[in-house]
Design a protein around this motif. Structure first.
Motif, PDB file in Angstrom:
ATOM      1  N   ASN A 189      -6.911  -1.679  -4.941  1.00  0.00           N
ATOM      2  CA  ASN A 189      -7.111  -1.267  -3.844  1.00  0.00           C
ATOM      3  C   ASN A 189      -8.179  -1.226  -2.932  1.00  0.00           C
ATOM      4  OD1 ASN A 189      -4.927  -2.765  -1.861  1.00  0.00           O
ATOM      5  ND2 ASN A 189      -4.788  -0.989  -0.932  1.00  0.00           N
ATOM      6  N   SER A 190      -9.237  -0.657  -3.424  1.00  0.00           N
ATOM      7  CA  SER A 190     -10.354  -0.148  -2.350  1.00  0.00           C
ATOM      8  C   SER A 190     -11.702  -0.856  -3.425  1.00  0.00           C
ATOM      9  CB  SER A 190     -10.296   1.283  -2.829  1.00  0.00           C
ATOM     10  OG  SER A 190     -10.255   2.140  -4.006  1.00  0.00           O
ATOM     11  N   ARG A 247      -5.300   1.770  -6.981  1.00  0.00           N
ATOM     12  CA  ARG A 247      -5.484   1.996  -6.281  1.00  0.00           C
ATOM     13  C   ARG A 247      -6.954   1.949  -6.227  1.00  0.00           C
ATOM     14  NH1 ARG A 247      -3.504   8.459  -5.622  1.00  0.00           N
ATOM     15  NH2 ARG A 247      -4.296   8.609  -3.628  1.00  0.00           N
ATOM     16  N   CYS A 287       0.043   2.258  -3.545  1.00  0.00           N
ATOM     17  CA  CYS A 287      -1.215   3.567  -3.379  1.00  0.00           C
ATOM     18  C   CYS A 287      -0.868   4.314  -2.678  1.00  0.00           C
ATOM     19  CB  CYS A 287      -1.683   2.074  -2.960  1.00  0.00           C
ATOM     20  SG  CYS A 287      -2.828   0.584  -3.307  1.00  0.00           S
ATOM     21  N   SER A 288      -0.207   5.090  -3.099  1.00  0.00           N
ATOM     22  CA  SER A 288       0.527   6.138  -1.696  1.00  0.00           C
ATOM     23  C   SER A 288       0.514   7.811  -2.335  1.00  0.00           C
ATOM     24  CB  SER A 288       1.548   6.209  -0.798  1.00  0.00           C
ATOM     25  OG  SER A 288       3.481   6.065  -1.535  1.00  0.00           O
ATOM     26  N   GLU A 305       0.994  -1.381  -0.033  1.00  0.00           N
ATOM     27  CA  GLU A 305      -0.235   0.264  -0.174  1.00  0.00           C
ATOM     28  C   GLU A 305       0.999   1.304  -0.257  1.00  0.00           C
ATOM     29  OE1 GLU A 305      -3.654   0.713   2.409  1.00  0.00           O
ATOM     30  OE2 GLU A 305      -3.891  -1.743   1.893  1.00  0.00           O
ATOM     31  N   ARG A 365      -8.434  -4.335   0.571  1.00  0.00           N
ATOM     32  CA  ARG A 365      -7.845  -3.826   0.897  1.00  0.00           C
ATOM     33  C   ARG A 365      -6.631  -4.807   1.074  1.00  0.00           C
ATOM     34  NH1 ARG A 365      -7.881   1.545   2.891  1.00  0.00           N
ATOM     35  NH2 ARG A 365      -5.976   2.173   3.882  1.00  0.00           N
TER      36      ARG A 365
END
Length: 251
Positions: free
Chosen positions: A229-230, A226, A151-152, A147, A237
């Motif tokens: 992951n969501s 992203r 994904c950041s 993450e 997640r």
């Protein structure tokens, strides 16, 4: 006719040689004939050549018996024991209900728990360099890293710094957690990282069209990370799935 002269060594040399041979103690009856012959040597005074030949025979038999003993010892050991002791198999976890469990886990709390698990492992390694993190600790590390890296919002910076083996590890962890889409995207990210380090791209001007297209590819990949992951909320997640997984291992 040629006369052959028998050379008889001094009595001290013969007796010393015989004593040296007789001091060799072996188990079993393999040397019974040799023992009989060596007993006759002292009585009949054989010549020194025969004595040396007998001594060589004794040494050969000793060598053969030593090899046999080593072979028997090796045969008595189970090679599978050392193999099994070297492989740590993680406990079985039923991943069919991970998403249901993960749906009720707060992602921020999951990150804290996973981070604490990995920090505990790092302290163990610092205290004992021979310590190897267990599956629970490795999954916690990988989930947080996936993450953070992908994904950041900082994928270009992080992507360039990842070693090749990290992508394989991340993909394997995501697949194990049931996040197959994330695993596929990690493999795609590995290809992009290789492209960014390639001499073909490195030799081109950074403000050129090729680098502009490359940056667009990375931005597109990060958006898809992203989204994947969501897509299912907390149930999808990586960190919540990992928290659900490791909690079952700990239980």
């Amino acid at each position: 006719m040629i006369k052959v002269h028998h050379i008889i060594p001094p009595e001290g040399q013969v007796s010393g040689l015989v004593n040296a041979v007789e001091t060799i103690t072996l188990q079993g009856n393999e040397l019974a004939p040799i023992a009989a012959l060596t007993g006759g040597m002292g009585e009949n005074g054989p010549n020194i050549l025969i004595a040396l030949a007998m001594l060589a025979a004794v040494l050969l038999v000793l060598r053969r018996m030593s090899r046999k003993a080593r072979a028997q010892k090796s045969a008595g050991q189970d090679p599978g024991v050392s193999f099994a002791a070297s492989v740590e198999i993680p406990p079985y976890v039923d991943t069919s209900n991970l998403a249901a469990v993960a749906a009720n886990i707060d992602p921020d709390e999951a990150v804290v728990r996973l981070s604490n698990t990995w920090m505990g492992a790092r302290k163990k390694v610092e205290a004992n360099p021979l310590y190897s993190p267990n599956p629970n600790e490795c999954i916690a590390r990988d989930a947080v890293e996936i993450e953070r890296i992908f994904c950041s919002g900082h994928l270009p910076r992080y992507l360039a710094k990842q070693p090749a083996e990290a992508f394989e590890r991340f993909a394997k962890t995501a697949q194990m957690l049931g996040a197959g889409r994330i695993a596929d995207l990690v493999i795609e990210a590995r290809s992009l990282a290789s492209k960014g380090h390639s001499p073909e791209l490195q030799n081109l001007p950074r403000k050129g069209e090729e680098w502009a297209l490359f940056r667009k590819e990375i931005a597109d990949l990060e958006t898809r990370f992203r989204s994947a992951n969501s897509a299912a909320g907390n149930a999808g997640r990586v960190v919540t799935l990992a928290d659900a997984y490791t909690s079952q291992i700990a239980a």
